[in-house]
Write a protein that holds these residues in place. Structure first.
Motif, PDB file in Angstrom:
ATOM      1  N   ALA A 193      -1.320  -6.809 -22.871  1.00  0.00           N
ATOM      2  CA  ALA A 193      -2.191  -7.570 -21.724  1.00  0.00           C
ATOM      3  C   ALA A 193      -0.344  -7.696 -20.564  1.00  0.00           C
ATOM      4  N   GLU A 194      -0.056  -8.787 -20.603  1.00  0.00           N
ATOM      5  CA  GLU A 194       1.563  -8.728 -20.207  1.00  0.00           C
ATOM      6  C   GLU A 194       1.860  -7.495 -19.711  1.00  0.00           C
ATOM      7  N   GLU A 195       1.726  -6.346 -19.765  1.00  0.00           N
ATOM      8  CA  GLU A 195       2.405  -4.989 -19.254  1.00  0.00           C
ATOM      9  C   GLU A 195       1.234  -4.425 -18.375  1.00  0.00           C
ATOM     10  N   ARG A 196       0.277  -4.498 -18.512  1.00  0.00           N
ATOM     11  CA  ARG A 196      -0.999  -4.294 -17.442  1.00  0.00           C
ATOM     12  C   ARG A 196      -1.565  -4.916 -16.700  1.00  0.00           C
ATOM     13  N   LEU A 197      -0.881  -6.071 -16.755  1.00  0.00           N
ATOM     14  CA  LEU A 197      -1.179  -7.382 -15.519  1.00  0.00           C
ATOM     15  C   LEU A 197       0.258  -6.731 -14.085  1.00  0.00           C
ATOM     16  N   ILE A 198       1.862  -7.009 -15.465  1.00  0.00           N
ATOM     17  CA  ILE A 198       2.584  -5.910 -13.960  1.00  0.00           C
ATOM     18  C   ILE A 198       2.181  -4.403 -13.679  1.00  0.00           C
ATOM     19  N   SER A 199       1.753  -3.603 -14.270  1.00  0.00           N
ATOM     20  CA  SER A 199       0.902  -1.864 -13.781  1.00  0.00           C
ATOM     21  C   SER A 199       0.202  -2.711 -12.673  1.00  0.00           C
ATOM     22  N   VAL A 200      -0.374  -3.576 -13.100  1.00  0.00           N
ATOM     23  CA  VAL A 200      -2.125  -3.603 -11.694  1.00  0.00           C
ATOM     24  C   VAL A 200      -0.900  -4.561 -10.749  1.00  0.00           C
ATOM     25  N   LYS A 201      -0.054  -4.983 -10.652  1.00  0.00           N
ATOM     26  CA  LYS A 201       0.631  -6.335  -9.367  1.00  0.00           C
ATOM     27  C   LYS A 201       1.776  -4.610  -8.496  1.00  0.00           C
ATOM     28  N   TYR A 202       2.156  -3.997  -9.184  1.00  0.00           N
ATOM     29  CA  TYR A 202       3.203  -2.792  -9.006  1.00  0.00           C
ATOM     30  C   TYR A 202       1.834  -1.968  -8.419  1.00  0.00           C
ATOM     31  N   GLN A 203       0.777  -1.951  -8.247  1.00  0.00           N
ATOM     32  CA  GLN A 203      -0.816  -1.073  -7.653  1.00  0.00           C
ATOM     33  C   GLN A 203      -0.484  -1.736  -6.394  1.00  0.00           C
ATOM     34  N   VAL A 204      -0.726  -3.291  -6.101  1.00  0.00           N
ATOM     35  CA  VAL A 204      -1.655  -3.458  -5.732  1.00  0.00           C
ATOM     36  C   VAL A 204      -0.664  -3.764  -4.773  1.00  0.00           C
ATOM     37  N   LYS A 205       1.570  -3.746  -5.254  1.00  0.00           N
ATOM     38  CA  LYS A 205       2.221  -4.105  -4.158  1.00  0.00           C
ATOM     39  C   LYS A 205       2.350  -2.341  -3.511  1.00  0.00           C
ATOM     40  N   LEU A 206       2.141  -1.780  -3.491  1.00  0.00           N
ATOM     41  CA  LEU A 206       2.563  -0.160  -3.343  1.00  0.00           C
ATOM     42  C   LEU A 206       1.637  -0.126  -2.285  1.00  0.00           C
ATOM     43  N   ALA A 207       0.075  -0.583  -2.959  1.00  0.00           N
ATOM     44  CA  ALA A 207      -1.218  -0.120  -1.030  1.00  0.00           C
ATOM     45  C   ALA A 207      -0.803  -1.096  -0.921  1.00  0.00           C
ATOM     46  N   GLU A 208      -0.437  -2.319  -0.686  1.00  0.00           N
ATOM     47  CA  GLU A 208      -0.703  -3.254   0.074  1.00  0.00           C
ATOM     48  C   GLU A 208       0.790  -2.804   1.351  1.00  0.00           C
ATOM     49  N   ILE A 209       1.891  -2.502   0.928  1.00  0.00           N
ATOM     50  CA  ILE A 209       3.206  -1.986   1.853  1.00  0.00           C
ATOM     51  C   ILE A 209       2.170  -0.295   2.291  1.00  0.00           C
ATOM     52  N   SER A 210       1.924   0.243   1.609  1.00  0.00           N
ATOM     53  CA  SER A 210       0.961   1.477   1.955  1.00  0.00           C
ATOM     54  C   SER A 210       0.012   1.099   3.791  1.00  0.00           C
ATOM     55  N   LEU A 211      -0.148   0.507   3.456  1.00  0.00           N
ATOM     56  CA  LEU A 211      -1.632  -0.263   4.010  1.00  0.00           C
ATOM     57  C   LEU A 211      -0.666  -0.926   5.990  1.00  0.00           C
ATOM     58  N   LEU A 212       0.898  -1.688   5.341  1.00  0.00           N
ATOM     59  CA  LEU A 212       1.355  -2.133   6.442  1.00  0.00           C
ATOM     60  C   LEU A 212       2.624  -0.758   7.014  1.00  0.00           C
ATOM     61  N   GLN A 213       2.281   0.287   6.669  1.00  0.00           N
ATOM     62  CA  GLN A 213       3.393   1.151   6.656  1.00  0.00           C
ATOM     63  C   GLN A 213       2.106   2.277   8.158  1.00  0.00           C
ATOM     64  N   ILE A 214       0.692   2.682   7.555  1.00  0.00           N
ATOM     65  CA  ILE A 214       0.196   2.760   8.184  1.00  0.00           C
ATOM     66  C   ILE A 214      -0.652   1.966   9.987  1.00  0.00           C
ATOM     67  N   SER A 215      -0.147   0.919   9.717  1.00  0.00           N
ATOM     68  CA  SER A 215      -0.813   0.022  10.461  1.00  0.00           C
ATOM     69  C   SER A 215       0.099  -0.007  11.319  1.00  0.00           C
ATOM     70  N   GLY A 216       1.099   0.448  11.354  1.00  0.00           N
ATOM     71  CA  GLY A 216       2.625   0.647  12.575  1.00  0.00           C
ATOM     72  C   GLY A 216       3.184  -1.421  12.303  1.00  0.00           C
ATOM     73  N   SER A 217       3.125  -1.816  10.777  1.00  0.00           N
ATOM     74  CA  SER A 217       3.370  -3.616  10.296  1.00  0.00           C
ATOM     75  C   SER A 217       4.299  -4.028   9.694  1.00  0.00           C
ATOM     76  N   ILE A 218       5.180  -2.745   8.681  1.00  0.00           N
ATOM     77  CA  ILE A 218       5.655  -2.813   8.254  1.00  0.00           C
ATOM     78  C   ILE A 218       6.831  -3.348   8.120  1.00  0.00           C
ATOM     79  N   MET A 219       6.883  -3.768   9.933  1.00  0.00           N
ATOM     80  CA  MET A 219       8.085  -5.195  10.376  1.00  0.00           C
ATOM     81  C   MET A 219       8.320  -6.519   8.981  1.00  0.00           C
ATOM     82  N   ASP A 220       6.409  -6.623   9.594  1.00  0.00           N
ATOM     83  CA  ASP A 220       5.855  -7.980   8.340  1.00  0.00           C
ATOM     84  C   ASP A 220       6.862  -7.782   7.122  1.00  0.00           C
ATOM     85  N   TYR A 221       6.876  -6.650   6.849  1.00  0.00           N
ATOM     86  CA  TYR A 221       6.848  -6.872   4.920  1.00  0.00           C
ATOM     87  C   TYR A 221       8.485  -6.927   4.745  1.00  0.00           C
ATOM     88  N   LEU A 222       9.223  -6.400   5.908  1.00  0.00           N
ATOM     89  CA  LEU A 222      10.554  -6.196   5.754  1.00  0.00           C
ATOM     90  C   LEU A 222      11.358  -7.440   5.555  1.00  0.00           C
TER      91      LEU A 222
END
Length: 222
Positions: A193-222
């Protein structure tokens, strides 16, 4: 400190936080607005439109009358070694204006204007294509972001249940009501269960970074 060959064995070492910090509050409409304003691909396509329109104006301007101005300064020195003539110096400024107009250039300008109009239309089509592609990518990534957030909440609930099951299993094991093999199975369920949770968090983070990148807001993450 000794294992890391630190020069100061007594130096306090602060470990960086390895937790995956998530932004669960990204809003599609806000991201879309930022994308249309700041997306790199759209900005390049827009600049290409501006360039094609400027090229057309340059070609069109050749049909207008033109005025040129020229200036100059002359100096002449003549020296005579003999005779009654004296040395002479002549200097002065000259200037002139020229008004002209191209009456006929073999239809070259007409052909260039036609090509320039076609280029403007092509750039407009290219911009719309890029815009539609970017919008589609944004929507796809945002759907993945939302789906993974839903999975995240589900896995958080599963993890809580797994922890409760382990607590119950440990108590039963202490009472002799649960075999060691069964306890290990419960422990493994918690680790899964812990491993699945970490994996899902990783997928959420990847999607979050991709959204910031495509919207030109990647500096908000950095």
């Amino acid at each position: 400190n000794e294992l890391m060959a630190s020069e100061n064995p007594g130096e306090e070492i602060i470990l960086a936080d390895s937790l995956i910090r998530l932004n669960e509050n990204l809003i599609y409409d806000t991201l879309l607005m930022r994308t249309l304003l700041h997306n790199t691909g759209l900005q390049i396509a827009s600049k290409n439109q501006d360039i094609s329109e400027l090229d057309y104006k340059i070609i069109e301007s050749r049909a207008y009358p033109y005025l040129t101005m020229s200036t100059g300064y002359g100096y002449t020195y003549s020296g005579y070694g003999t005779g009654d003539l004296q040395n002479q110096q002549v200097h002065g400024m000259n200037y002139g204006l020229t008004l002209g107009m191209d009456l006929f250039d073999g239809f070259n300008r007409r052909r260039e204007k036609s090509n320039a109009r076609i280029e403007i239309e092509n750039r407009e089509i290219q911009y719309r294509q890029v815009e539609q592609s970017v919008k589609a990518d944004l929507m796809t990534i945002y759907y993945a972001y939302e789906n993974n957030l839903n999975r995240l909440r589900l896995e958080e609930q599963n993890l809580e249940v797994a922890r409760e099951n382990l607590e119950i299993a440990v108590e039963r094991y202490k009472l002799g009501d649960l075999a060691g093999l069964e306890l290990r199975e419960v422990q493994k369920s918690l680790l899964d269960a812990e491993e699945r949770l970490i994996s899902v968090k990783y997928q959420v983070k990847l999607a979050e970074i991709s959204l910031l990148q495509i919207s030109g807001s990647i500096m908000d993450y950095l």
